[in-house]
Design a protein around this motif. Structure first.
Motif, short mmCIF file in Angstrom:
data_model
loop_
_atom_site.label_atom_id
_atom_site.label_comp_id
_atom_site.label_asym_id
_atom_site.label_seq_id
_atom_site.Cartn_x
_atom_site.Cartn_y
_atom_site.Cartn_z
N PRO A 239 0.49 0.69 -57.45
CA PRO A 239 -0.02 0.39 -56.12
C PRO A 239 -0.58 1.64 -55.45
CG PRO A 239 2.37 0.07 -56.24
CD PRO A 239 1.91 0.50 -57.57
N THR A 240 -1.58 1.43 -54.64
CA THR A 240 -2.17 2.54 -53.91
C THR A 240 -1.40 2.76 -52.61
OG1 THR A 240 -3.72 0.99 -52.92
CG2 THR A 240 -4.47 2.18 -54.86
N ARG A 241 -1.43 3.98 -52.11
CA ARG A 241 -0.68 4.32 -50.90
C ARG A 241 -1.27 3.65 -49.67
NH1 ARG A 241 -0.60 10.27 -50.00
NH2 ARG A 241 0.96 9.77 -48.44
N THR A 242 -0.38 3.14 -48.82
CA THR A 242 -0.77 2.49 -47.58
C THR A 242 0.00 3.12 -46.43
OG1 THR A 242 -1.24 0.39 -48.70
CG2 THR A 242 -0.82 0.28 -46.33
N HIS B 255 5.13 1.84 -51.91
CA HIS B 255 3.90 2.59 -51.66
C HIS B 255 3.45 2.55 -50.20
CE1 HIS B 255 2.45 -1.53 -52.19
NE2 HIS B 255 1.40 -1.17 -51.48
N GLY C 126 -4.54 11.12 -48.61
CA GLY C 126 -4.54 10.36 -49.86
C GLY C 126 -4.20 8.89 -49.74
N TYR C 127 -4.32 8.30 -48.57
CA TYR C 127 -4.04 6.86 -48.41
C TYR C 127 -5.27 6.06 -48.81
CZ TYR C 127 -0.01 8.38 -45.81
OH TYR C 127 1.16 8.99 -45.45
N HIS C 128 -5.05 4.98 -49.55
CA HIS C 128 -6.12 4.05 -49.87
C HIS C 128 -6.40 3.16 -48.67
CE1 HIS C 128 -7.79 0.22 -51.30
NE2 HIS C 128 -8.43 0.97 -52.18
N THR C 129 -5.33 2.67 -48.04
CA THR C 129 -5.44 1.73 -46.93
C THR C 129 -4.63 2.24 -45.75
OG1 THR C 129 -5.64 -0.12 -48.49
CG2 THR C 129 -5.04 -0.67 -46.22
N GLN D 126 -10.07 4.35 -48.08
CA GLN D 126 -11.09 3.40 -48.53
C GLN D 126 -11.12 2.16 -47.65
OE1 GLN D 126 -10.90 2.59 -52.73
NE2 GLN D 126 -10.54 4.73 -53.20
N GLU E 52 -3.40 -6.39 -53.48
CA GLU E 52 -4.63 -6.01 -52.77
C GLU E 52 -5.58 -7.20 -52.70
OE1 GLU E 52 -7.05 -3.57 -50.59
OE2 GLU E 52 -5.06 -3.08 -51.32
#
Length: 182
Positions: A9-12, A43, A63-66, A127, A168
Motif C-alpha cells: 500500500p502507498t502512504r496516506t 500505511h 512521500g505520501y501518495h494520497t 499524487q 485504491e
C-alpha cells in the motif's frame, strides 16, 4: 515477493485542519480526533494539523501518495453538508499572492504553497489530494461545533474510513465531488 502478491500500500496522510476557537472551523480537528479511535490500515497516518498550514505543506511533501484534508468548507450548501472534493490539481495561484499568514492558511493556500516548496526542496507533491469538507454554520469566536456540523462529523468519519479502508480502486470509484444533506 511473489508475482501474484498485491503491491504494497502507498502512504496516506489524513490531516485535520482548522481552528477550534472559531466554532465550526474546528470541524476537521474533531473529525480526526474521532478517526483516531478507529483502527486504520498500517500505511495511513493521521495528524491534527490545526492552524499550522506551512508545517502541513512540508509534511505533505514527505512521500505520501494520497493526502486527505478534513476541514470546514464553505461552498454555499446547507450547514452540515459533507463534501468530497478532488484537489489534486489546484487552481493556478494568483500572480501576486497576498502576504502569507502561517496561522490562517486555508487548504487552498496550503496546496498552492506545495508547488513552491516542492521546487525548492526537490520533493514531489502527493499524487492525489482529496478534501472531506463540511459546510459551516458559524465560524465566529467560540468553542464547539454548531448542531448541524456536530451531526456531520460521524458522516465525514465514515467517508474517510471508506476512502482509506479499501483498495485504491475502491477509493477511485468515489466521485470527486459529492454532497449529502442532513
Amino acid at each position: 515477493m511473489s508475482p501474484d502478491a498485491p503491491p504494497a500500500p502507498t502512504r496516506t496522510l489524513i490531516a485535520g485542519v482548522g481552528n477550534i476557537f472559531l466554532g465550526d472551523d474546528g470541524f476537521g480537528i474533531e473529525a480526526v480526533r474521532r478517526l483516531s479511535a478507529h483502527p486504520l490500515p498500517e500505511h495511513v497516518e493521521i495528524v491534527d494539523a490545526g492552524i499550522r498550514g506551512v508545517h502541513l505543506a512540508y509534511q505533505m511533501l514527505d512521500g505520501y501518495h494520497t493526502v486527505l484534508l478534513v476541514d470546514a468548507t464553505a461552498r454555499g450548501g446547507a450547514p452540515g453538508t459533507v463534501y468530497l472534493l478532488d484537489a489534486t490539481d489546484p487552481a493556478p495561484a494568483a500572480p501576486h499572492p497576498a502576504a502569507m499568514d502561517a496561522h490562517h492558511m486555508t487548504p487552498d493556500s496550503v496546496l498552492a504553497l506545495l508547488d513552491t516548496l516542492s521546487a525548492g526542496t526537490g520533493s514531489s507533491r502527493p499524487q492525489r489530494v482529496l478534501v472531506v469538507g463540511c459546510e459551516p454554520a458559524d465560524v465566529e469566536e467560540r468553542m464547539g461545533l454548531s448542531e448541524p456540523v456536530a451531526a456531520a462529523v460521524d458522516e465525514a468519519v465514515e467517508l474517510v474510513l471508506r476512502l482509506v479502508g479499501g483498495t485504491e480502486a475502491a477509493a477511485a470509484d468515489t466521485p470527486p465531488t459529492s454532497a449529502t444533506h442532513h
